[in-house]
Write an enzyme that holds these catalytic residues in place. Structure first.
Site, PDB file in Angstrom:
ATOM      1  N   SER A 176       0.831  -1.190   0.000  1.00  0.00           N
ATOM      2  CA  SER A 176       0.000   0.000   0.000  1.00  0.00           C
ATOM      3  C   SER A 176       0.872   1.249   0.000  1.00  0.00           C
ATOM      4  O   SER A 176       2.054   1.195  -0.329  1.00  0.00           O
ATOM      5  CB  SER A 176      -0.926  -0.032   1.219  1.00  0.00           C
ATOM      6  N   GLY A 223       2.102   3.171   2.449  1.00  0.00           N
ATOM      7  CA  GLY A 223       3.230   3.203   3.379  1.00  0.00           C
ATOM      8  C   GLY A 223       4.447   2.481   2.831  1.00  0.00           C
ATOM      9  O   GLY A 223       5.583   2.967   2.946  1.00  0.00           O
ATOM     10  N   GLU A 224       4.220   1.331   2.221  1.00  0.00           N
ATOM     11  CA  GLU A 224       5.321   0.556   1.646  1.00  0.00           C
ATOM     12  C   GLU A 224       5.869   1.235   0.383  1.00  0.00           C
ATOM     13  O   GLU A 224       7.062   1.143   0.085  1.00  0.00           O
ATOM     14  CB  GLU A 224       4.862  -0.868   1.334  1.00  0.00           C
ATOM     15  N   TYR A 225       4.984   1.920  -0.350  1.00  0.00           N
ATOM     16  CA  TYR A 225       5.455   2.661  -1.519  1.00  0.00           C
ATOM     17  C   TYR A 225       6.398   3.795  -1.097  1.00  0.00           C
ATOM     18  O   TYR A 225       7.408   4.054  -1.752  1.00  0.00           O
ATOM     19  CB  TYR A 225       4.265   3.228  -2.301  1.00  0.00           C
ATOM     20  N   ALA A 285       9.602   2.344  -0.677  1.00  0.00           N
ATOM     21  CA  ALA A 285      10.222   1.981  -1.955  1.00  0.00           C
ATOM     22  C   ALA A 285      10.804   3.184  -2.685  1.00  0.00           C
ATOM     23  O   ALA A 285      11.806   3.054  -3.411  1.00  0.00           O
ATOM     24  CB  ALA A 285       9.189   1.295  -2.850  1.00  0.00           C
TER      25      ALA A 285
END
Length: 414
Positions: free
Chosen positions: A58, A60-62, A65
């Site tokens: 989602s 947050g992980e993007y 990244a």
């Protein structure tokens, strides 16, 4: 176990389709996946260059990244970049505007063997990164089968996860598919060592790089700044459970201005909060369109995308979620060098940044309105406040460089 996993994916697909009739979020997830394969075909036809693919759960992980993507493009500027999302809260937010360095974005199909093999064959990446924890077995196995270099970055593991259980061999084997795993901390490395996963490096959390970059050049909101006449407390990503404690504190805080950013933008919930708050309040959508903006004590942000820059106005911040589904991003306010409050954590190991912030002296868990008041009173003392601010800056500074360190190791191994 693989049979059970595949049955689980079929069930997940059906439940999401059923749920989409009542849930707007699930409807976005289902409709967004309908044209994924055709979109991939069109992208590949127009983009013959080498391709790196990042998968994130989602938003947050993007954000984790993004620094790795930037570091990758620095080393390999001619490569294309594709990003897949599982959740609408990531994809639908990211797709609204052009993303730096990213050439293609899509939803990851539900992880059945057929979908996984078809998606990997169509996208045909030359390198793949999974971010943090969103590991889909069939997709990973399809990548490994094709001998495509595969990395896991910003990983954080806990003893209670399935990989470390007596029935977790299938999922342990999925971890062994990665050519290298980059973890956030020593605890994660030790757990992987015990599983026999050897290609592991501690490179920290790339979110520090991302939030630091945001703090250096936040978005400007002069219409807000002009209305600030007192110290400000930003309440970020708050839920009803948080507001149950915060509203009584707000109502007795005559010498503080509050900026509230709800986690979910729901007009009915926002209006209920405004009714319960006795201080003058206004929604940002109404406030920004006024020729002569009214004075406010409480500003409610009823849109997505502003929060990460609003901390520039804050003297203190409260970050929501800990009382409910999970603590949201405390690193964003810490990057602006301000102390952070948050609710009591149910699983401290799931949010290591919270524990680190407490150790440094810039993070403060609070369980109710009286504890919120007590911490704010303490942090209103100049000496204590300056100490907490210095600790926040030191915490962020000590943890910069994760993305560059990750790429340095990958470049050395290639």
């Amino acid at each position: 176990m693989r049979i059970l996993y595949n049955l689980g994916m079929i069930l997940l697909d059906r439940l999401m389709k059923i749920g989409s009739k009542r849930s707007a979020k699930l409807k976005l997830a289902i409709n967004g996946r309908k044209n994924t394969f055709e979109a991939v075909k069109s992208f590949k036809k127009a983009s013959p260059s080498p391709l790196v693919w990042f998968h994130v759960a989602s938003l947050g992980e993007y954000l984790q990244a993004k620094p790795v993507i930037a570091a990758f493009k620095k080393e390999y500027p001619l490569w294309g970049v594709a990003v897949s999302f599982f959740s609408p809260s990531g994809y639908e937010q990211a797709i609204k505007k052009k993303q730096d360095w990213v050439d293609f974005m899509c939803y990851l199909p539900i992880d059945t063997p057929t979908n996984a093999n078809r998606f990997v064959d169509l996208l045909s990446p030359d390198m793949v990164f999974f971010v943090k924890y969103d590991l889909w077995a069939n997709t990973i196995l399809a990548i490994k089968k094709r001998k495509i270099p595969l990395y896991l970055v910003a990983a954080s593991f806990r003893k209670e996860q399935v990989y470390f259980s007596w029935y977790g061999k299938f999922f342990k084997d999925i971890l062994l598919c990665f050519d290298h795993i980059f973890v956030q901390n020593q605890v994660s490395k030790k757990l992987l060592d015990e599983l026999g996963v050897r290609k592991v490096s501690i490179t920290g959390d790339p979110r520090f790089d991302n939030v630091y970059k945001t703090s250096l050049s936040p978005k400007l909101f002069p219409e807000i700044q002009q209305q600030l006449v007192q110290k400000v407390m930003v309440l970020g990503s708050v839920w009803q459970e948080d507001m149950n404690n915060l509203i009584p504190f707000i109502n007795q805080s005559k010498d503080i201005q509050f900026i509230i950013a709800p986690h979910d933008i729901d007009n009915e919930i926002i209006e209920n909060w405004q009714k319960a708050i006795t201080l003058p309040s206004v929604k940002y959508s109404e406030f920004k369109n006024q020729e002569q903006p009214q004075a406010w004590k409480v500003l409610v942000i009823d849109n997505i995308g502003m929060l990460s820059s609003l901390y520039q106005f804050a003297h203190w911040a409260y970050i929501g979620g800990a009382i409910g589904k999970g603590l949201h991003n405390i690193l964003e306010p810490l990057a602006f060098g301000i102390p952070v409050l948050y609710g009591p954590l149910k699983k401290v190991s799931k949010f290591p940044e919270a524990g680190i912030s407490e150790e440094y002296g810039c993070g403060f868990p609070v369980k109710d309105e009286s504890e919120i008041k007590s911490v704010i009173v303490k942090l209103s003392e100049e000496k204590d406040y300056e100490k907490a601010c210095k600790a926040a800056k030191k915490l962020v500074g000590d943890n910069l460089g994760s993305a560059d360190n990750t790429m340095a190791i990958i470049k050395k191994e290639r």
